[in-house]
Design a protein around this motif. Structure first.
Motif, short mmCIF file in Angstrom:
data_model
loop_
_atom_site.label_atom_id
_atom_site.label_comp_id
_atom_site.label_asym_id
_atom_site.label_seq_id
_atom_site.Cartn_x
_atom_site.Cartn_y
_atom_site.Cartn_z
N LEU A 12 59.18 48.83 44.84
CA LEU A 12 58.67 49.24 46.15
C LEU A 12 58.20 50.68 46.15
O LEU A 12 57.25 51.04 46.85
CB LEU A 12 59.74 49.04 47.23
CG LEU A 12 60.02 47.61 47.65
CD1 LEU A 12 61.19 47.57 48.61
CD2 LEU A 12 58.80 46.98 48.28
N GLN A 56 54.40 47.03 46.49
CA GLN A 56 54.63 48.46 46.56
C GLN A 56 54.40 48.98 47.97
O GLN A 56 53.37 48.71 48.58
CB GLN A 56 53.71 49.20 45.60
CG GLN A 56 53.96 48.88 44.16
CD GLN A 56 53.11 49.70 43.22
OE1 GLN A 56 52.37 50.59 43.64
NE2 GLN A 56 53.21 49.41 41.95
N LEU A 57 55.37 49.72 48.49
CA LEU A 57 55.19 50.41 49.76
C LEU A 57 54.61 51.79 49.55
O LEU A 57 53.83 52.29 50.35
CB LEU A 57 56.53 50.51 50.50
CG LEU A 57 57.14 49.20 50.98
CD1 LEU A 57 58.46 49.47 51.66
CD2 LEU A 57 56.19 48.48 51.91
N PHE A 58 55.02 52.42 48.46
CA PHE A 58 54.54 53.76 48.15
C PHE A 58 54.21 53.82 46.66
O PHE A 58 55.09 54.04 45.84
CB PHE A 58 55.61 54.80 48.51
CG PHE A 58 55.13 56.21 48.33
CD1 PHE A 58 54.25 56.77 49.24
CD2 PHE A 58 55.55 56.97 47.26
CE1 PHE A 58 53.80 58.06 49.07
CE2 PHE A 58 55.10 58.26 47.09
CZ PHE A 58 54.23 58.81 48.00
N TRP A 82 48.91 48.02 50.49
CA TRP A 82 49.80 47.16 51.28
C TRP A 82 49.21 45.77 51.46
O TRP A 82 49.92 44.77 51.33
CB TRP A 82 50.08 47.78 52.63
CG TRP A 82 50.86 49.06 52.56
CD1 TRP A 82 51.71 49.46 51.56
CD2 TRP A 82 50.85 50.11 53.50
NE1 TRP A 82 52.22 50.70 51.83
CE2 TRP A 82 51.71 51.12 53.02
CE3 TRP A 82 50.20 50.32 54.71
CZ2 TRP A 82 51.94 52.30 53.72
CZ3 TRP A 82 50.42 51.50 55.40
CH2 TRP A 82 51.29 52.47 54.92
N SER A 85 49.24 44.00 48.05
CA SER A 85 50.63 43.67 47.70
C SER A 85 51.11 42.45 48.47
O SER A 85 51.75 41.57 47.91
CB SER A 85 51.55 44.85 47.98
OG SER A 85 51.34 45.89 47.07
#
Length: 111
Positions: A12, A56-58, A82, A85
């Motif tokens: 993430l 992945q968030l970041f 985002w 993902s």
């Protein structure tokens, strides 16, 4: 269970290199827990698929690369990351269910 959670957290946060050893440990943990010998269990397959989808968030690595090449705003890619993902996660999980159903039907036909 702790390796699975740490693996997902590192994914993430976009730390791909950190998540690889955690993924290996998580897979070994699942293998021992489910007493899998030769064949992968559904949980093991799902772990591999979720790791490959790489939600992945970041995405820290990509943002750092963009910053190192003097991008004016390296984090502008976040909404695109985002969306992609979420799409890759959805398609990956759906593919596991579809292939599992196909394999179940084949097994029934062979018996």
């Amino acid at each position: 269970m702790q390796y699975i959670i740490l693996n997902f957290i590192s994914n993430l946060l976009g730390l791909g290199n950190a998540s690889t050893p955690l993924g290996i440990k998580a897979m070994q943990e699942l293998k021992d827990e489910q007493k899998a010998k030769k064949n992968a269990t559904r949980s093991m397959i799902m772990l591999v698929v979720l790791n490959t989808a790489s939600v992945q968030l970041f995405p820290s690595t990509v943002i750092a690369l963009r910053a190192s090449y003097a991008s004016e705003s390296p984090a502008d890619i976040l909404p695109c990351v985002w969306v992609v993902s979420a799409l890759s996660l959805t398609l990956s999980v759906l593919s596991v269910f579809v292939f599992e159903r196909i394999c179940d039907k084949r097994r029934k036909n062979l018996k």
